[in-house]
Design a protein around this motif. Structure first.
Motif, PDB file in Angstrom:
ATOM      1  N   SER A 160     -21.977 -20.786 -54.822  1.00  0.00           N
ATOM      2  CA  SER A 160     -22.230 -19.658 -55.706  1.00  0.00           C
ATOM      3  C   SER A 160     -23.344 -18.765 -55.182  1.00  0.00           C
ATOM      4  O   SER A 160     -23.140 -17.576 -54.920  1.00  0.00           O
ATOM      5  CB  SER A 160     -22.571 -20.166 -57.113  1.00  0.00           C
ATOM      6  N   ASP A 161     -24.551 -19.344 -54.993  1.00  0.00           N
ATOM      7  CA  ASP A 161     -25.670 -18.454 -54.668  1.00  0.00           C
ATOM      8  C   ASP A 161     -25.860 -18.200 -53.179  1.00  0.00           C
ATOM      9  O   ASP A 161     -26.630 -17.315 -52.801  1.00  0.00           O
ATOM     10  CB  ASP A 161     -26.980 -18.936 -55.306  1.00  0.00           C
ATOM     11  N   GLY A 162     -25.155 -18.949 -52.322  1.00  0.00           N
ATOM     12  CA  GLY A 162     -25.267 -18.714 -50.890  1.00  0.00           C
ATOM     13  C   GLY A 162     -24.106 -17.945 -50.294  1.00  0.00           C
ATOM     14  O   GLY A 162     -24.197 -17.453 -49.160  1.00  0.00           O
ATOM     15  N   ILE A 163     -23.015 -17.824 -51.058  1.00  0.00           N
ATOM     16  CA  ILE A 163     -21.826 -17.165 -50.511  1.00  0.00           C
ATOM     17  C   ILE A 163     -21.245 -16.145 -51.482  1.00  0.00           C
ATOM     18  O   ILE A 163     -21.172 -14.958 -51.202  1.00  0.00           O
ATOM     19  CB  ILE A 163     -20.756 -18.205 -50.120  1.00  0.00           C
ATOM     20  N   VAL A 164     -20.834 -16.614 -52.668  1.00  0.00           N
ATOM     21  CA  VAL A 164     -20.159 -15.710 -53.599  1.00  0.00           C
ATOM     22  C   VAL A 164     -21.115 -14.627 -54.105  1.00  0.00           C
ATOM     23  O   VAL A 164     -20.736 -13.452 -54.189  1.00  0.00           O
ATOM     24  CB  VAL A 164     -19.548 -16.490 -54.778  1.00  0.00           C
ATOM     25  N   ARG A 218     -19.864 -17.226 -62.461  1.00  0.00           N
ATOM     26  CA  ARG A 218     -18.588 -17.251 -63.192  1.00  0.00           C
ATOM     27  C   ARG A 218     -17.414 -17.065 -62.235  1.00  0.00           C
ATOM     28  O   ARG A 218     -16.386 -17.743 -62.357  1.00  0.00           O
ATOM     29  CB  ARG A 218     -18.569 -16.162 -64.258  1.00  0.00           C
ATOM     30  N   LEU A 219     -17.571 -16.156 -61.283  1.00  0.00           N
ATOM     31  CA  LEU A 219     -16.517 -15.947 -60.287  1.00  0.00           C
ATOM     32  C   LEU A 219     -16.316 -17.200 -59.444  1.00  0.00           C
ATOM     33  O   LEU A 219     -15.175 -17.570 -59.121  1.00  0.00           O
ATOM     34  CB  LEU A 219     -16.870 -14.753 -59.401  1.00  0.00           C
ATOM     35  N   THR A 220     -17.406 -17.874 -59.077  1.00  0.00           N
ATOM     36  CA  THR A 220     -17.294 -19.110 -58.295  1.00  0.00           C
ATOM     37  C   THR A 220     -16.490 -20.160 -59.037  1.00  0.00           C
ATOM     38  O   THR A 220     -15.644 -20.846 -58.447  1.00  0.00           O
ATOM     39  CB  THR A 220     -18.694 -19.663 -57.969  1.00  0.00           C
ATOM     40  N   ALA A 221     -16.753 -20.311 -60.325  1.00  0.00           N
ATOM     41  CA  ALA A 221     -15.999 -21.273 -61.123  1.00  0.00           C
ATOM     42  C   ALA A 221     -14.507 -20.936 -61.100  1.00  0.00           C
ATOM     43  O   ALA A 221     -13.654 -21.827 -60.934  1.00  0.00           O
ATOM     44  CB  ALA A 221     -16.526 -21.304 -62.554  1.00  0.00           C
ATOM     45  N   LEU A 222     -14.171 -19.667 -61.244  1.00  0.00           N
ATOM     46  CA  LEU A 222     -12.772 -19.258 -61.221  1.00  0.00           C
ATOM     47  C   LEU A 222     -12.136 -19.526 -59.857  1.00  0.00           C
ATOM     48  O   LEU A 222     -10.964 -19.958 -59.778  1.00  0.00           O
ATOM     49  CB  LEU A 222     -12.649 -17.779 -61.580  1.00  0.00           C
ATOM     50  N   PRO A 258     -20.253 -23.532 -61.408  1.00  0.00           N
ATOM     51  CA  PRO A 258     -19.568 -24.132 -60.252  1.00  0.00           C
ATOM     52  C   PRO A 258     -19.604 -25.653 -60.260  1.00  0.00           C
ATOM     53  O   PRO A 258     -18.643 -26.292 -59.818  1.00  0.00           O
ATOM     54  CB  PRO A 258     -20.332 -23.562 -59.057  1.00  0.00           C
ATOM     55  N   GLU A 259     -20.694 -26.266 -60.754  1.00  0.00           N
ATOM     56  CA  GLU A 259     -20.773 -27.723 -60.765  1.00  0.00           C
ATOM     57  C   GLU A 259     -19.750 -28.317 -61.724  1.00  0.00           C
ATOM     58  O   GLU A 259     -19.098 -29.318 -61.412  1.00  0.00           O
ATOM     59  CB  GLU A 259     -22.184 -28.187 -61.129  1.00  0.00           C
ATOM     60  N   ALA A 260     -19.595 -27.718 -62.900  1.00  0.00           N
ATOM     61  CA  ALA A 260     -18.600 -28.210 -63.850  1.00  0.00           C
ATOM     62  C   ALA A 260     -17.194 -28.043 -63.293  1.00  0.00           C
ATOM     63  O   ALA A 260     -16.340 -28.943 -63.432  1.00  0.00           O
ATOM     64  CB  ALA A 260     -18.745 -27.476 -65.182  1.00  0.00           C
ATOM     65  N   ALA A 261     -16.932 -26.902 -62.658  1.00  0.00           N
ATOM     66  CA  ALA A 261     -15.604 -26.677 -62.078  1.00  0.00           C
ATOM     67  C   ALA A 261     -15.299 -27.697 -60.992  1.00  0.00           C
ATOM     68  O   ALA A 261     -14.194 -28.253 -60.935  1.00  0.00           O
ATOM     69  CB  ALA A 261     -15.518 -25.259 -61.512  1.00  0.00           C
ATOM     70  N   MET A 262     -16.276 -27.979 -60.135  1.00  0.00           N
ATOM     71  CA  MET A 262     -16.074 -28.955 -59.069  1.00  0.00           C
ATOM     72  C   MET A 262     -15.878 -30.352 -59.648  1.00  0.00           C
ATOM     73  O   MET A 262     -15.003 -31.107 -59.186  1.00  0.00           O
ATOM     74  CB  MET A 262     -17.269 -28.932 -58.121  1.00  0.00           C
ATOM     75  N   ALA A 263     -16.675 -30.704 -60.654  1.00  0.00           N
ATOM     76  CA  ALA A 263     -16.561 -32.028 -61.263  1.00  0.00           C
ATOM     77  C   ALA A 263     -15.180 -32.228 -61.870  1.00  0.00           C
ATOM     78  O   ALA A 263     -14.523 -33.253 -61.640  1.00  0.00           O
ATOM     79  CB  ALA A 263     -17.644 -32.204 -62.326  1.00  0.00           C
ATOM     80  N   GLY A 264     -14.737 -31.261 -62.666  1.00  0.00           N
ATOM     81  CA  GLY A 264     -13.432 -31.387 -63.299  1.00  0.00           C
ATOM     82  C   GLY A 264     -12.298 -31.411 -62.293  1.00  0.00           C
ATOM     83  O   GLY A 264     -11.346 -32.189 -62.428  1.00  0.00           O
TER      84      GLY A 264
END
Length: 328
Positions: A160-164, A218-222, A258-264
Motif C-alpha cells: 500500500s504505502d510503498g507502491i500503490v 482502500r485501492l490496495t485492498a481492492l 491491505p492486511e485484512a484483505a491479505m489475511a482473508g
C-alpha cells in the motif's frame, strides 16, 4: 501535466521499476531520493524540535517543518518537470525513470522472499534475521509462525504505502505528486512516532501521512481482493469479508485494509498482539483463519502480490488510454 501525461508517466515508471528496481551500484554512488529527503527531515528535526519548548509550541514547529519539507520538495519536482517538458517523449521517459525510484515493487518482493528463503535455509534463526530487515518488532519474540505473519503483514502494508500510494500520487500529479507523497511518508516514518521527542513535533507528519495514504489503502485492498479471485488457492470472498469486518479495527486507519484483505485471501489471521522492542501492543486480529502461517504461506502471499502488481499496471494502462481519448 495533464492526466494523459501523468498516467503515461506512471505506466512507464511501474514498468521500469519492475524491470530493474533501484540498482545497488546507483544507491552506493548517489544514494536514493528517500535518503535525500530523510537528510532534510533530520535537519528540520534538529533545528526546530527543541526539548525546552512546550508541547503546543513543538506541535506548531512540527507543522512548520512539514510545510517547509513539502514546499521544498514540491518546488524541486516542479522545476525538474519544467526542465524536462520541452523534450517531449524523451523528457517524459527521463521523468519516468526518476519516478520509478519512488516505487518499490521489486525490492519489496526481494526482502519478503528472503524471509521464506531464510526459514528454509537457516530455520527459525534464519527467518528472524531476514524479517528483522523489514519489520520494527522484536524478532526474538517471534516463533516461526510469527516470523511468517510478520513478513506477510509487511508485504501487505508496504504494498500500500510503498507502491500503490506513490503510484496513485504519480498518476494524479506526475513526478511532483510522487515526490510530495514520498516526502510525507518519509516524514511519518522518521518523526511520526509517539515518543517523548516526537509526540508533539511529529503530530502533523503522522496525521498528514494518514490522510494521503487513505485512498491508496482502500485501492490496495481492492487489488488484493481482485488478485485473490484469480488464484485458485485464495479466496476473494473471504478477503472482502475480512476487509469489511476487520479493517476498521486496526490501530492504523490505513494498514488494516491491505492486511485484512491479505489475511482473508490466504485463510490466515494477521496482526494481533505484537512486541515492538520491549513493548507489547494489543492489536486486533485481521481475518478469522489460522495464525499458524508458514514459509509456504509467504510464497502464496508473494504470488498474490505479483498478481496485484500486474492488476495495478493494467489499471494504469487503462486509465492512461481513457485519458488520451478524452484529452487528446
Amino acid at each position: 501535466m495533464l492526466p494523459p501525461d501523468t498516467l503515461t508517466l506512471l505506466v512507464l515508471a511501474l514498468l521500469a521499476e519492475a524491470a530493474v528496481g533501484y540498482p545497488a551500484r546507483v544507491y552506493t554512488w548517489i544514494g536514493h531520493p528517500v535518503t535525500w529527503i530523510g537528510a532534510g527531515i533530520a535537519l528540520l528535526d534538529r533545528d526546530l524540535n527543541r526539548e525546552a519548548w512546550s508541547a503546543p509550541r513543538r506541535r506548531a514547529a512540527g507543522v512548520a517543518a512539514l510545510a517547509i519539507l513539502l514546499a521544498v520538495t514540491g518546488l524541486a519536482g516542479l522545476a525538474i518537470t519544467a526542465v524536462l517538458a520541452p523534450f517531449g517523449l524523451v523528457g517524459l521517459t527521463i521523468a519516468a525513470v526518476l519516478a520509478s525510484t519512488l516505487l518499490a515493487q521489486r525490492s519489496l518482493h526481494e526482502h519478503v522472499a528472503a524471509v521464506s528463503a531464510g526459514l528454509r535455509a537457516g530455520g527459525l534463526e534464519g527467518g528472524r534475521a531476514a524479517v528483522s530487515m523489514i519489520v520494527g518488532r522484536n524478532p526474538r519474540t517471534l516463533d516461526e509462525a510469527g516470523v511468517c505473519r510478520a513478513a506477510i503483514e509487511s508485504l501487505a502494508e508496504n504494498f500500500s504505502d510503498g507502491i500503490v500510494a506513490p503510484a496513485f500520487w504519480i498518476g494524479a500529479g506526475g513526478l511532483t505528486g510522487g515526490l510530495l507523497y514520498k516526502a510525507a511518508n518519509t516524514a511519518d516514518s522518521m518523526i511520526g512516532h509517539r515518543t517523548p521527542r516526537h509526540e508533539a513535533f511529529g503530530w502533523a507528519a503522522a496525521r498528514f501521512d494518514d490522510l494521503v495514504n487513505l485512498p491508496a489503502s482502500r485501492l490496495t485492498a481492492l487489488l488484493l481482493v481482485a488478485a485473490a479471485a484469480i488464484h485458485r488457492d485464495a479466496s476473494a470472498g473471504e478477503a472482502w469479508r475480512a476487509v469489511r469486518r476487520d479493517a476498521r479495527h486496526h490501530r492504523s486507519p490505513n494498514a488494516g485494509w491491505p492486511e485484512a484483505a491479505m489475511a482473508g485471501a490466504l485463510g490466515l489471521r494477521l496482526a494481533g498482539p505484537r512486541v515492538y522492542g520491549e513493548t507489547r501492543v494489543e492489536d486486533r486480529w485481521m481475518g478469522d483463519g489460522s495464525p499458524e502461517a508458514s514459509a509456504a504461506d509467504i510464497d502464496r502471499a508473494l504470488a498474490l502480490y505479483r498478481t496485484a502488481c500486474g492488476l495495478l499496471l493494467g489499471l494504469a494502462v487503462a486509465l492512461a488510454g481513457v485519458a488520451w481519448l478524452i484529452w487528446r
